[in-house]
Design a protein around this motif. Structure first.
Motif, PDB file in Angstrom:
ATOM      1  N   PHE A  67      45.751  57.813  50.389  1.00 14.30           N
ATOM      2  CA  PHE A  67      46.277  57.240  49.321  1.00 14.30           C
ATOM      3  C   PHE A  67      45.652  56.085  48.602  1.00 14.30           C
ATOM      4  O   PHE A  67      44.338  56.137  49.134  1.00 14.30           O
ATOM      5  CB  PHE A  67      47.693  56.377  49.622  1.00 14.30           C
ATOM      6  N   ILE A  68      45.909  55.448  47.611  1.00 15.30           N
ATOM      7  CA  ILE A  68      44.810  54.751  46.897  1.00 15.30           C
ATOM      8  C   ILE A  68      45.539  53.042  46.820  1.00 15.30           C
ATOM      9  O   ILE A  68      46.699  53.068  46.695  1.00 15.30           O
ATOM     10  CB  ILE A  68      44.391  55.021  45.557  1.00 15.30           C
ATOM     11  N   LEU A  69      44.614  52.075  46.690  1.00 16.86           N
ATOM     12  CA  LEU A  69      44.901  50.898  46.267  1.00 16.86           C
ATOM     13  C   LEU A  69      44.343  50.695  45.002  1.00 16.86           C
ATOM     14  O   LEU A  69      43.097  50.684  44.941  1.00 16.86           O
ATOM     15  CB  LEU A  69      44.645  49.722  47.536  1.00 16.86           C
ATOM     16  N   ASP A  70      45.039  49.984  44.149  1.00 13.39           N
ATOM     17  CA  ASP A  70      44.452  50.178  42.751  1.00 13.39           C
ATOM     18  C   ASP A  70      44.792  48.821  41.981  1.00 13.39           C
ATOM     19  O   ASP A  70      45.625  48.200  42.082  1.00 13.39           O
ATOM     20  CB  ASP A  70      45.210  51.270  41.659  1.00 13.39           C
ATOM     21  N   GLY A  71      43.688  48.333  41.127  1.00 17.53           N
ATOM     22  CA  GLY A  71      44.035  46.993  40.727  1.00 17.53           C
ATOM     23  C   GLY A  71      43.507  47.278  38.926  1.00 17.53           C
ATOM     24  O   GLY A  71      43.057  46.329  38.427  1.00 17.53           O
ATOM     25  N   THR A  72      43.459  48.536  38.560  1.00 18.61           N
ATOM     26  CA  THR A  72      43.026  48.737  37.154  1.00 18.61           C
ATOM     27  C   THR A  72      44.264  48.477  36.086  1.00 18.61           C
ATOM     28  O   THR A  72      44.031  48.513  35.056  1.00 18.61           O
ATOM     29  CB  THR A  72      42.222  50.282  37.017  1.00 18.61           C
ATOM     30  N   ASN A  73      45.242  48.696  36.909  1.00 15.11           N
ATOM     31  CA  ASN A  73      46.628  48.616  35.659  1.00 15.11           C
ATOM     32  C   ASN A  73      46.532  49.748  34.885  1.00 15.11           C
ATOM     33  O   ASN A  73      47.253  49.514  33.633  1.00 15.11           O
ATOM     34  CB  ASN A  73      46.484  47.274  34.793  1.00 15.11           C
ATOM     35  N   THR A  74      46.001  50.980  35.368  1.00 10.48           N
ATOM     36  CA  THR A  74      46.268  52.139  34.468  1.00 10.48           C
ATOM     37  C   THR A  74      47.064  53.162  35.114  1.00 10.48           C
ATOM     38  O   THR A  74      47.034  54.343  34.537  1.00 10.48           O
ATOM     39  CB  THR A  74      44.579  52.731  34.281  1.00 10.48           C
ATOM     40  N   ILE A  75      47.550  53.008  36.321  1.00  4.91           N
ATOM     41  CA  ILE A  75      48.339  53.961  36.823  1.00  4.91           C
ATOM     42  C   ILE A  75      49.909  53.562  36.653  1.00  4.91           C
ATOM     43  O   ILE A  75      50.288  52.492  36.974  1.00  4.91           O
ATOM     44  CB  ILE A  75      48.107  54.065  38.695  1.00  4.91           C
ATOM     45  N   GLN A  76      50.655  54.600  36.059  1.00  4.36           N
ATOM     46  CA  GLN A  76      51.966  54.455  35.512  1.00  4.36           C
ATOM     47  C   GLN A  76      52.773  54.255  36.812  1.00  4.36           C
ATOM     48  O   GLN A  76      52.689  55.124  37.803  1.00  4.36           O
ATOM     49  CB  GLN A  76      52.235  55.423  34.570  1.00  4.36           C
ATOM     50  N   GLY A  77      53.614  52.986  36.731  1.00  2.00           N
ATOM     51  CA  GLY A  77      54.432  53.077  37.945  1.00  2.00           C
ATOM     52  C   GLY A  77      54.024  52.245  39.069  1.00  2.00           C
ATOM     53  O   GLY A  77      54.706  52.008  40.024  1.00  2.00           O
ATOM     54  N   TYR A  78      52.831  52.001  38.728  1.00  2.00           N
ATOM     55  CA  TYR A  78      52.203  51.035  39.789  1.00  2.00           C
ATOM     56  C   TYR A  78      52.515  49.728  39.985  1.00  2.00           C
ATOM     57  O   TYR A  78      52.072  48.968  39.174  1.00  2.00           O
ATOM     58  CB  TYR A  78      50.598  51.203  40.089  1.00  2.00           C
ATOM     59  N   ASN A  79      53.283  49.002  41.021  1.00  2.00           N
ATOM     60  CA  ASN A  79      53.713  47.771  41.092  1.00  2.00           C
ATOM     61  C   ASN A  79      53.279  47.148  42.301  1.00  2.00           C
ATOM     62  O   ASN A  79      54.071  47.254  43.282  1.00  2.00           O
ATOM     63  CB  ASN A  79      55.249  47.597  40.863  1.00  2.00           C
ATOM     64  N   SER A  80      52.064  46.617  42.479  1.00  2.00           N
ATOM     65  CA  SER A  80      51.876  46.009  43.778  1.00  2.00           C
ATOM     66  C   SER A  80      52.518  44.865  44.038  1.00  2.00           C
ATOM     67  O   SER A  80      52.649  44.699  45.519  1.00  2.00           O
ATOM     68  CB  SER A  80      50.124  45.704  43.783  1.00  2.00           C
ATOM     69  N   LYS A  81      52.948  44.338  43.299  1.00  2.00           N
ATOM     70  CA  LYS A  81      53.705  42.821  43.646  1.00  2.00           C
ATOM     71  C   LYS A  81      54.991  43.277  44.443  1.00  2.00           C
ATOM     72  O   LYS A  81      55.414  42.845  45.330  1.00  2.00           O
ATOM     73  CB  LYS A  81      54.117  42.285  42.404  1.00  2.00           C
TER      74      LYS A  81
END
Length: 247
Positions: A75-89
């Protein structure tokens, strides 16, 4: 997705004991992956002895044991804010002010939370956590982390990572008591201890373990019994390996 149409994400719970009854004090002790793996891999392996004698062309592979099942998640950890639905908080249950304008945790903070949950040693138990991987209602995998590969693929101008591809391998873990109960080993080359119950007979117990009652005299001798016809309930009897038992 569940019946309501809500997407169910892979979650990982951390525990401090091998019975999976005491959740880790480290917070958070449950995380969800912000993006589900596209697939996961399960590995099953049977250990066989295939050694050949000198001068032999072939050999009969003998069974040595069944290796613990492995589960691999990519899987991936992302910080680009470009993946829909990605809510790391939300998924990492971080203690951050919900009114914060920061759209996501930096990748290095996401990784720190993940590592504290699955990899770093817990000082109270002197080892990394015991884990349970969940996906939906039907998949639960008690395990420990056995391997972790991190591939950093995108970076900020200052060198901070923006995206990490994670490949994590988990090894199925079953507590000793549960494993023994599941296996119910009766092999004659192992030492067995049995508690005598009312109505038990030594020849029956010997036959149950060795698949042959003829070893009853050896068992009686190993336990210091003067007779094998009457054994008292509540006594523990030892059934030694056959190769160590002599007439």
């Amino acid at each position: 997705m569940n019946e309501s149409g809500k997407l169910i994400k892979v979650s990982i719970e951390s525990y401090e004991n091998e019975e999976f009854t005491k959740k880790a004090k480290t917070k958070p002790n449950r995380i969800s992956l912000p993006v589900n793996p596209e697939s996961f891999t399960q590995n099953f392996k049977v250990k066989l002895n295939t050694q050949q004698g000198q001068g032999n062309q072939g050999t009969n592979a003998s069974y040595e044991g069944t290796a613990p099942e492995e589960l691999k998640l990519d899987f991936i950890l992302d910080g680009t804010n470009t993946i829909q639905g990605y809510n790391s908080k939300l998924e990492f249950n971080a203690q951050i002010d919900s009114a914060s304008q920061e759209p996501a945790l930096p990748v290095k903070d996401q990784l720190k939370i993940f590592m504290n949950t699955v990899y770093n040693m817990n000082g109270e138990i002197h080892r990394p956590h015991f884990l349970k991987v969940h996906w939906g209602d039907g998949f639960k995998f008690p395990c420990i982390l056995s391997n972790l590969d991190l591939n950093y693929t995108l970076f900020k101008p200052n060198g901070d990572p923006l995206r990490i591809k994670v490949s994590a391998t988990f090894l199925n873990y079953i507590a000793q008591k549960e494993r023994v109960a599941r296996e119910r080993k009766r092999s004659p080359d192992l030492t067995h201890v049995r508690l005598v119950k009312a109505g038990d007979r030594l020849d029956w117990m010997t036959d149950e373990i060795y698949n042959d009652p003829k070893y009853v005299l050896q068992v009686a001798k190993a336990n210091g019994l003067t007779t094998f016809r009457q054994i008292k309930p509540g006594r523990e009897l030892v059934f030694p390996p056959l190769e160590k038992t002599t007439e």
